[in-house]
Design a protein around this motif. Structure first.
Motif, PDB file in Angstrom:
ATOM      1  N   GLY A 141       2.297  -9.630  -0.900  1.00 29.59           N
ATOM      2  CA  GLY A 141       1.427 -10.419  -1.046  1.00 29.59           C
ATOM      3  C   GLY A 141       0.734 -11.501   0.065  1.00 29.59           C
ATOM      4  O   GLY A 141       2.055 -11.218   1.216  1.00 29.59           O
ATOM      5  N   GLU A 142       0.294 -11.786   0.008  1.00 31.96           N
ATOM      6  CA  GLU A 142      -0.520 -13.332   1.234  1.00 31.96           C
ATOM      7  C   GLU A 142      -0.369 -14.557   0.927  1.00 31.96           C
ATOM      8  O   GLU A 142      -1.247 -15.237  -0.725  1.00 31.96           O
ATOM      9  N   THR A 202       2.316  -1.932  -0.211  1.00 26.25           N
ATOM     10  CA  THR A 202       1.729  -2.800  -0.529  1.00 26.25           C
ATOM     11  C   THR A 202       0.591  -2.582  -1.568  1.00 26.25           C
ATOM     12  O   THR A 202      -0.470  -2.417  -2.654  1.00 26.25           O
ATOM     13  N   GLY A 203      -0.462  -3.005  -0.623  1.00 28.82           N
ATOM     14  CA  GLY A 203      -1.926  -2.574  -0.766  1.00 28.82           C
ATOM     15  C   GLY A 203      -2.382  -1.459  -1.140  1.00 28.82           C
ATOM     16  O   GLY A 203      -3.031  -1.204  -2.289  1.00 28.82           O
ATOM     17  N   CYS A 245      -0.798  -7.017  -4.028  1.00 24.56           N
ATOM     18  CA  CYS A 245      -1.201  -7.485  -3.421  1.00 24.56           C
ATOM     19  C   CYS A 245      -2.665  -7.324  -3.633  1.00 24.56           C
ATOM     20  O   CYS A 245      -2.992  -5.969  -3.271  1.00 24.56           O
ATOM     21  N   GLY A 285       7.622 -10.773   2.430  1.00 23.90           N
ATOM     22  CA  GLY A 285       7.416  -9.703   1.488  1.00 23.90           C
ATOM     23  C   GLY A 285       6.297  -9.269   0.331  1.00 23.90           C
ATOM     24  O   GLY A 285       4.824  -9.389   1.580  1.00 23.90           O
ATOM     25  N   VAL A 322      -2.092 -12.157   7.458  1.00 19.54           N
ATOM     26  CA  VAL A 322      -2.891 -11.682   7.961  1.00 19.54           C
ATOM     27  C   VAL A 322      -4.091 -12.235   8.269  1.00 19.54           C
ATOM     28  O   VAL A 322      -4.463 -11.570   8.714  1.00 19.54           O
ATOM     29  N   HIS A 372       4.738  -5.434   0.582  1.00 20.44           N
ATOM     30  CA  HIS A 372       4.972  -6.663   1.470  1.00 20.44           C
ATOM     31  C   HIS A 372       4.269  -6.573   2.509  1.00 20.44           C
ATOM     32  O   HIS A 372       3.079  -5.734   2.929  1.00 20.44           O
ATOM     33  N   HIS A 373       4.356  -7.912   3.196  1.00 17.51           N
ATOM     34  CA  HIS A 373       3.403  -8.254   4.533  1.00 17.51           C
ATOM     35  C   HIS A 373       3.737  -7.968   6.017  1.00 17.51           C
ATOM     36  O   HIS A 373       3.323  -6.872   6.593  1.00 17.51           O
ATOM     37  N   LEU A 410      -5.058  -7.396  -1.238  1.00 19.73           N
ATOM     38  CA  LEU A 410      -5.933  -7.400   0.321  1.00 19.73           C
ATOM     39  C   LEU A 410      -6.296  -6.237   1.100  1.00 19.73           C
ATOM     40  O   LEU A 410      -6.851  -5.506   1.597  1.00 19.73           O
ATOM     41  N   GLY A 411      -4.904  -4.806   0.618  1.00 22.97           N
ATOM     42  CA  GLY A 411      -5.399  -3.798   0.828  1.00 22.97           C
ATOM     43  C   GLY A 411      -5.186  -3.353   1.915  1.00 22.97           C
ATOM     44  O   GLY A 411      -5.989  -2.704   2.272  1.00 22.97           O
ATOM     45  N   CYS A 412      -4.312  -4.024   3.043  1.00 24.43           N
ATOM     46  CA  CYS A 412      -4.313  -3.526   4.656  1.00 24.43           C
ATOM     47  C   CYS A 412      -3.831  -2.111   4.521  1.00 24.43           C
ATOM     48  O   CYS A 412      -3.172  -1.298   3.592  1.00 24.43           O
ATOM     49  N   PHE A 471      -2.457   0.290   5.895  1.00 23.33           N
ATOM     50  CA  PHE A 471      -1.223  -0.042   6.942  1.00 23.33           C
ATOM     51  C   PHE A 471       0.014   0.029   5.388  1.00 23.33           C
ATOM     52  O   PHE A 471       1.472   0.168   5.616  1.00 23.33           O
ATOM     53  N   CYS A 472      -0.173  -0.935   4.376  1.00 18.16           N
ATOM     54  CA  CYS A 472       1.039  -1.092   3.105  1.00 18.16           C
ATOM     55  C   CYS A 472       1.159  -1.109   2.300  1.00 18.16           C
ATOM     56  O   CYS A 472       0.092  -0.386   1.937  1.00 18.16           O
TER      57      CYS A 472
END
Ligand code: SF4
Length: 318
Positions: free
Chosen positions: A134-135, A94-95, A85, A132, A168, A314-315, A87-89, A91-92
């Protein structure tokens, strides 16, 4: 020289498949048959703990993950829409791992089809959530094409109201979904109702401030007649205070919605921690009389890294 044009049938919609069949001098029915049969298997393995996480290898040595969550009479499959993903959140997981590519509609649908093939013939997947890796709104067209297969009577034949798309907070996607497919359910990963905090957790939120997000959520609720689900990941000393709960209660005022509270699950390399039980209870108790519906979700599959915040991508998988 070979001038043969290669077409990836797995990525075609039903209409495109029928046009292809017509173009080859075949009947509409042939296109429908092709559509029904063409989506094929990827490699996979799984880990089991009531909740089942499956890691799927995709063609270019990337992998994606889906999670199957049994819950009384429901069996929910959480699917990925992107490999990684962008977007690099903060807490995530995936990010933390960066972005590889968008998934094709076939790769999204395959997560359903191949998971289903591991179940006995009496067991049905009842719900699909795009929570899961990705956005989903960054891969809007392929996600919608996969949803066409999931809802089509020649595909999985799952009711649109059993399918939840989670974002998000990309508001362009929220308006588009409300206008084009209001029958689907919408979940918004909120995680804070204070812009400064939210911007730190979800960097893309700087582009979509809470005031605008609120308008888009109201628009979706009006257009669809559905309540919006707000997902709120409680993280120790970041967004778990009573001031945070107060801001959340103010934010949701006038939006038909429900709130899903989830406690953060630590992932390797993350600076965040699980909140104290006492603060979680106080947060929930403050909201109870002020929110139309609120759930404190139990994390599922923590020991196999399938819980919220733990998938390599994950989302908000639950
Ligand atoms: S929370 Fe969702 S949007 Fe944010 S980095 Fe993870 S997968 Fe991407």
């Amino acid at each position: 020289m070979n001038n043969t044009l290669k077409i990836n049938l797995k990525n075609m919609s039903l209409d495109e498949m029928i046009s292809l069949a017509n173009g080859l001098g075949k009947k509409r029915y042939t296109g429908r048959q092709l559509y029904k049969w063409i989506i094929v298997a990827l490699n996979n393995f799984k880990s089991v703990d009531g909740t089942i996480k499956t890691v799927w290898e995709i063609d270019d040595n990337n992998y994606i993950e889906s999670v199957l969550i049994p819950d009384n009479d429901r069996l929910t499959l959480c699917v990925s829409s992107q490999a990684g993903c962008p977007l690099g959140c903060s807490f995530c997981a995936t990010g933390l791992n960066g972005f590889r590519r968008n998934l094709s509609s076939g790769e999204i649908y395959d997560q359903y089809l191949l998971t289903k093939s591991t179940l006995d013939s009496q067991t049905r997947i009842t719900n699909i959530v795009f929570m899961g890796m990705g956005e989903p709104f960054l891969n809007y067209d392929n996600v919608m094409k996969a949803i066409e297969a999931l809802t089509n009577e020649l595909g999985a034949s799952i009711s649109a109201k059993k399918i939840t798309v989670s974002t998000v907070g990309l508001i362009d996607g929220i308006y588009r979904l409300a206008d084009e497919l209001p029958g689907l359910k919408l979940a918004i990963s909120l995680h804070s109702a204070i812009d400064d905090i939210r911007n730190k957790l979800i960097p893309i939120a700087k582009k979509f401030p809470l005031a605008k997000l609120k308008e888009s959520a109201k628009y979706y609720a009006e257009k669809s007649g559905n309540r919006v689900s707000f997902e709120y990941l409680l993280i120790k000393n970041i967004n778990d205070s009573l001031d945070d709960a107060r801001a959340l209660a103010n934010f949701i005022r006038a939006i038909p919605c429900k709130i899903n509270l989830i406690t953060y699950n630590p992932v390797e390399g993350s600076k965040f921690q699980r909140p104290d039980e006492q603060k979680v209870s106080a947060f929930r108790d403050y909201l109870y009389p002020r929110a139309p519906a609120i759930t404190l979700r139990k994390s599922r599959g923590v020991d196999i890294s399938a819980a919220c915040g733990q998938l390599a991508g994950h989302h908000n998988p639950k």
